[in-house]
Design a protein around this motif. Structure first.
Motif, mmCIF file in Angstrom:
data_model
loop_
_atom_site.group_PDB
_atom_site.id
_atom_site.type_symbol
_atom_site.label_atom_id
_atom_site.label_comp_id
_atom_site.label_asym_id
_atom_site.label_seq_id
_atom_site.Cartn_x
_atom_site.Cartn_y
_atom_site.Cartn_z
ATOM 1 N N LEU A 24 39.065 35.425 42.074
ATOM 2 C CA LEU A 24 40.046 35.627 43.140
ATOM 3 C C LEU A 24 40.307 34.311 43.853
ATOM 4 O O LEU A 24 39.373 33.639 44.298
ATOM 5 C CB LEU A 24 39.532 36.665 44.129
ATOM 6 N N ARG A 49 43.047 38.741 49.351
ATOM 7 C CA ARG A 49 42.171 39.739 48.733
ATOM 8 C C ARG A 49 42.939 41.035 48.485
ATOM 9 O O ARG A 49 42.806 41.660 47.430
ATOM 10 C CB ARG A 49 40.965 40.000 49.639
ATOM 11 N N GLU A 92 36.947 32.851 45.140
ATOM 12 C CA GLU A 92 35.916 33.836 45.441
ATOM 13 C C GLU A 92 35.471 34.537 44.160
ATOM 14 O O GLU A 92 35.779 34.087 43.059
ATOM 15 C CB GLU A 92 36.446 34.805 46.502
ATOM 16 N N GLY A 121 43.109 36.631 55.084
ATOM 17 C CA GLY A 121 42.427 37.430 54.068
ATOM 18 C C GLY A 121 43.343 38.275 53.208
ATOM 19 O O GLY A 121 42.865 39.012 52.327
ATOM 20 N N SER A 141 41.426 32.047 46.893
ATOM 21 C CA SER A 141 41.298 32.239 48.326
ATOM 22 C C SER A 141 42.068 31.153 49.075
ATOM 23 O O SER A 141 43.064 30.626 48.579
ATOM 24 C CB SER A 141 39.810 32.248 48.709
#
Length: 577
Positions: free
Chosen positions: A521, A566, A517, A563, A523
């Protein structure tokens, strides 16, 4: 009269090399039982000896598999022939030699000495009912030389070089090397025999340095066990006749878990805690055999995962050895073969992804692997995915699930060292039972919040899809809604043209995409093309056109991504291309 079972054809050679694989494997359960029974803090010398011999027997098995692949054979490791009930004999060996599952002690040492006994001077090559392992490999060496003389090396070594497995093993100075010709084959045979019997008949040394004590030369397997029996090490000048005359070593035969010899599944009723634990051990051992079979049949990179899986056996075995088994002894592992169809994660053939218990994802069927990077606008809004070049893989490969591999996205076995907990938590209800429906004009959006990985494609320039639906009578807005849902990697959002209508899915090919991402980042793993995904308990996740799998190791919805990557700022360095 003992049969020499001379190797005169290539088929003979392949049969004998499969026997060699079975022979090398046959030594592993007895060595593991003795090793796991030890209190290593009080029996360090014994633990070092048995672990080093075990590691070298694994090396010998791998060399035998490379030999068989080199001459156009197919190694078979995930097969019932490798695990007949104990006590048993060495495959095609002297029937008077019995292999048993025993705790460490004088009886186990005598068995190990018999297994590793060197051939006598002038002993003949024996391809069947062999008295010693060295005589069996002498028959293989003789067959290799004869066939190359008669047929030529090119006619003998016809195997695919890509199936050769290389790499290092812990606790051994030996080397697993590729075999493509007679010289390589003879070097492999010599490695096997010298580590077991010595560099020449009557010589106690194996030509390597002691892996635990680099200042010393290493003795062969037979003589390592002689050291434990005598309580003294060999030193330079010692011979097979003199025995060890060097420094004293401590061996405590009382610092051992009192495992019942040759435990059996039938000792305990179905469903009992001991039987469940024994079945769990056999399940794990079946996984090891399966991984080894895949390793030597086209997926060499899986060797690291197979070896890591073997370390998972230790805790399971020692838990069993701490459980009363009757008559003042504890129970122990049975090493029964568990057929593939009885293993929780077995799913037949074809393209599929399996989450191994507390281990990696196994990806079957040559599914393409690639990277995808999220493209964002100047305002930081998700726009689309950019697809990178394919990553090189084998037909079956393993992807990291714990988040700490040094070779991401591939597994390197770190999950065992860190004690990764990969317990299943993903919902089993189908999408239609979980979805919330939001209607617009000419489009009906469906959403399952439990699947969301917060990739943020459900936000337009200023508002989320749920609000955009209010203006969906505008065809441009409606088109934007559909495009954004098509880019949702998890499939949390989907759409139909009307409530209850057929879900319209983007045309996504079978693939696994490693997602990155914004701002580097790392993912999820984005699985597309309706590839089947199995949880660790063997339950299939509903097969859809897209699903996202956790690879940071911290999702509360494993094996699905939720998620969390994150929140924890999960990142990786891209592997060299």
């Amino acid at each position: 009269m003992r049969s020499s079972a001379r190797i005169t054809t290539l088929d003979d050679l392949r049969v004998h090399l499969q026997w060699a694989i079975e022979l090398e494997h046959a030594t592993l359960p007895p060595y593991l039982c003795a090793l796991y029974s030890l209190d290593a803090t009080r029996n360090l010398a014994a633990a070092e000896v048995i672990s080093s011999v075990f590691a070298e027997e694994m090396l010998h098995l791998a060399l035998a598999a490379n030999l068989l692949n080199a001459v156009g054979g197919r190694p078979r490791l995930d097969t019932p022939e490798l695990l007949p009930p104990h006590p048993r004999r060495l495959p095609h060996g002297d029937p008077s030699l019995e292999l048993a599952l025993l705790p460490f002690g004088p009886q186990a040492l005598d068995m190990f000495l018999r297994i590793e006994q060197p051939a006598a001077a002038g002993a003949p090559a024996e391809g069947d009912r062999y008295e010693t392992i060295g005589q069996f490999y002498a028959a293989i060496e003789q067959g290799l030389r004869d066939l190359c003389d008669r047929l030529g090396e090119h006619a003998v070594f016809t195997g695919d070089p890509a199936r050769q497995v290389t790499g290092g093993f812990r606790h051994t100075a030996g080397r697993l090397h590729a075999i493509q010709d007679l010289d390589g084959a003879l070097a492999a045979v010599a490695e096997i025999v010298e580590q077991g019997e010595g560099t020449s008949r009557g010589e106690v040394w194996d030509g390597d340095q002691d892996i635990f004590h680099p200042d010393r030369d290493e003795v062969a397997h037979y003589y390592r066990f002689q050291e434990l029996k005598a309580g003294r090490r060999y030193q330079r000048g010692d011979t097979a006749t003199s025995g060890p005359t060097g420094e004293a070593i401590t061996v405590d035969f009382t610092a051992v878990r009192p495992m019942r010899p040759n435990p059996r599944l039938t000792d305990h009723p179905l469903g009992s805690p001991v039987r469940v634990a024994q079945d769990k051990f056999n399940h794990t051992y079946g996984t090891v055999l399966h991984l080894l079979d895949e390793t030597f049949n086209g997926s060499p990179a899986l060797l690291t995962v197979a070896i890591a899986s073997m370390f998972q056996l230790k805790a399971q075995a020692q838990d069993l050895m701490g459980t009363p088994g009757g008559s003042g002894a504890s129970t122990g592992p049975t090493f029964d073969y568990m057929p593939p169809e009885q293993r929780a994660w077995h799913a037949g053939g074809g393209r599929r992804i399996v989450a191994l218990p507390n281990g990696p994802y196994l990806v079957y069927g040559g599914i393409p692997l690639r990277r995808k990077t999220k493209i964002v606008s100047a305002q930081g809004k998700a726009v689309t995915w950019k697809t990178g070049d394919p990553l090189p893989t084998e037909d079956t490969y393993a992807l990291c699930r714990c988040g700490q591999s040094s070779n991401k996205p591939f597994c390197d076995g770190t999950h065992v060292r860190i004690g990764f907990d990969g317990s299943d938590a993903a919902p089993l209800k189908p999408y239609r039972e979980l979805q919330h429906v939001h209607d617009g004009v000419g489009v009906s959006a469906q959403r399952v919040g439990e699947l969301c990985i917060h990739a943020a494609f459900c936000f337009g320039r200023t508002r989320p899809i749920a609000k955009m639906l209010d203006d969906s009578q505008d065809s441009d807005v409606r088109s934007d809604i559909m495009s954004r849902i098509d880019h949702c990697p998890s499939g949390s959002y989907s759409y139909a043209l009307e409530r209850g209508g057929e879900t319209i899915e983007a045309d996504l090919p079978p693939a696994v995409s490693v997602l990155e991402e914004e701002d580097g980042l790392a993912s999820a793993l984005w699985v597309t093309g309706a590839v089947a995904v199995l949880r660790t308990d063997g339950t299939p996740i509903e097969t859809r056109n897209r699903v996202t799998l956790c690879r940071c190791g911290h999702s509360a919805n494993k094996p699905l991504c939720d998620g969390t990557h994150r929140a924890i700022g999960f990142r990786e360095e891209a592997p060299e291309q």
